[in-house]
Design an enzyme around this catalytic site. Structure first.
Site, PDB file in Angstrom:
ATOM      1  N   ASP A 152      86.784  32.241   8.820  1.00  0.00           N
ATOM      2  CA  ASP A 152      87.107  33.006  10.023  1.00  0.00           C
ATOM      3  C   ASP A 152      86.365  34.131  10.195  1.00  0.00           C
ATOM      4  O   ASP A 152      85.759  34.572  11.439  1.00  0.00           O
ATOM      5  CB  ASP A 152      88.308  33.111  10.727  1.00  0.00           C
ATOM      6  N   GLN A 204      96.652  21.603  10.428  1.00  0.00           N
ATOM      7  CA  GLN A 204      95.553  21.270  10.787  1.00  0.00           C
ATOM      8  C   GLN A 204      94.734  20.347   9.901  1.00  0.00           C
ATOM      9  O   GLN A 204      93.870  19.556  10.403  1.00  0.00           O
ATOM     10  CB  GLN A 204      94.588  22.612  11.059  1.00  0.00           C
TER      11      GLN A 204
END
Length: 343
Positions: A243, A202
């Site tokens: 997260d 990513q």
């Protein structure tokens, strides 16, 4: 943020207002593909298969997914079924649960006939609020970058980041990247070391794409190069997203974040975590209590490139998607409310 010179959000309503439009991040950076989400099943698949990802953006996508479900069945049973279905798409990012709970609480007292429209409106508000929070995170983080650059005004400020915590992981601006974009736009010379972030890359695929689109100088590095760069004085700060942050301040983020925090601590380099307050989870006592998503080993054994997937190892692979960085390794948390040494 800018895509081909035009201000762009990562999620928006479709032109007819009856769905949500997202970037299919699996195609980036090779091509830009927009996908319309027209039902809850497609929204769930988009989250689970990572067409869209990043804790805040997962939350916004889930909110629209719940609205789409209510457009088909707005009964109490339909609401509960859709909530459970979407919640199970990915277990680690707390924004998913938060957004679903928020929309459900907002519409449950309403007549069944009004629920779908109210859910779409609430999803719109969640997206707008996320963009506003990211902008404030950027403003608070900018002060840190400005102070650090003042210590070495004769050269660019070297920042290391991990995974993608940019506007592709949020609705706009990003979390960890928001201060970087604002510093660049303010004329502060910055250079970003971009971890490739195996196994899905990513960083190499998404963060580098974002930074290039916005004109921010950057260099992609292999994940294991960060410690070497820190030891040799080539990193001034580390900033990452998250997260989920547990009640004690432990940070759950993309696998490999813990190693960067350890290297930063050993080299006296500040390690910051940027997050909206919706990513703080007071119901989870410590990082040890966070469910760690175990994804397919194929993400490790294969690498996605412009021509598709290429197998890079003949062996099987384990693939824990996240790790936990203890609060003791965090210099500060940057939220929309300000910067704090504790969460």
């Amino acid at each position: 943020m800018k895509l081909n010179g035009t201000h762009t959000r990562s999620i928006m309503r479709t032109d007819d207002g009856k769905g949500a439009r997202i970037l299919d991040q699996r195609d980036l950076p090779w091509k830009v593909t927009w996908v319309d989400l027209r039902d809850a099943a497609t929204a769930e698949r988009a989250i689970r298969e990572m067409w869209t990802r990043g804790a805040p953006l997962i939350g916004a996508t889930a909110a629209y997914g719940l609205a789409l479900a209510l457009a088909e069945d707005a009964s109490d049973e339909g609401l509960d079924t859709a909530h459970k279905f979407l919640l199970e798409a990915r277990p680690t990012a707390v924004n998913l649960r938060w957004a679903l709970d928020d929309v459900a609480a907002h519409v449950r007292p309403l007549p069944v006939a009004e629920r779908a429209q109210a859910a779409f409106a609430r999803a719109d508000q969640i997206a707008d609020d996320d963009a506003a929070m990211s902008e404030k995170i950027g403003a608070h983080g900018l002060a840190i970058l400005r102070d650090l650059h003042a210590q070495h005004p004769d050269r660019p400020l070297n920042i290391l980041t991990h995974c993608n915590a940019g506007w592709l992981a949020t609705v706009d601006y990003g979390t960890a990247t928001a201060p970087i974009y604002m510093a660049h736009d303010a004329g502060i010379p910055v250079h970003v070391w971009v971890d490739e972030t195996r196994p899905r890359n990513q960083g190499a695929l998404l963060t580098a794409f974002e930074l290039a689109s916005h004109g921010v100088p950057h260099t992609v590095i292999v994940d294991n190069a960060g410690g070497h760069l820190m030891m040799n004085g080539q990193v001034d700060m580390v900033i990452v997203g998250t997260d989920r942050v547990a009640a004690n301040g432990d940070v759950c983020n993309k696998i490999g974040t813990y190693l960067k925090a350890l290297a930063a601590k050993d080299n006296d380099i500040p390690f910051y975590v940027a997050l909206p307050s919706t990513t703080f989870d007071a119901t989870t006592p410590t990082g040890a209590d966070v469910p760690i998503e175990e994804r397919s080993g194929e993400e490790v054994t294969h690498v996605q490139g412009e021509g598709g997937a290429i197998r890079v190892t003949a062996s099987g692979a384990a693939n824990p998607a996240f790790d936990v960085t203890p609060a003791r390794l965090v210099t500060g948390y940057i939220t929309e409310k300000g910067v704090s040494a504790t969460i």
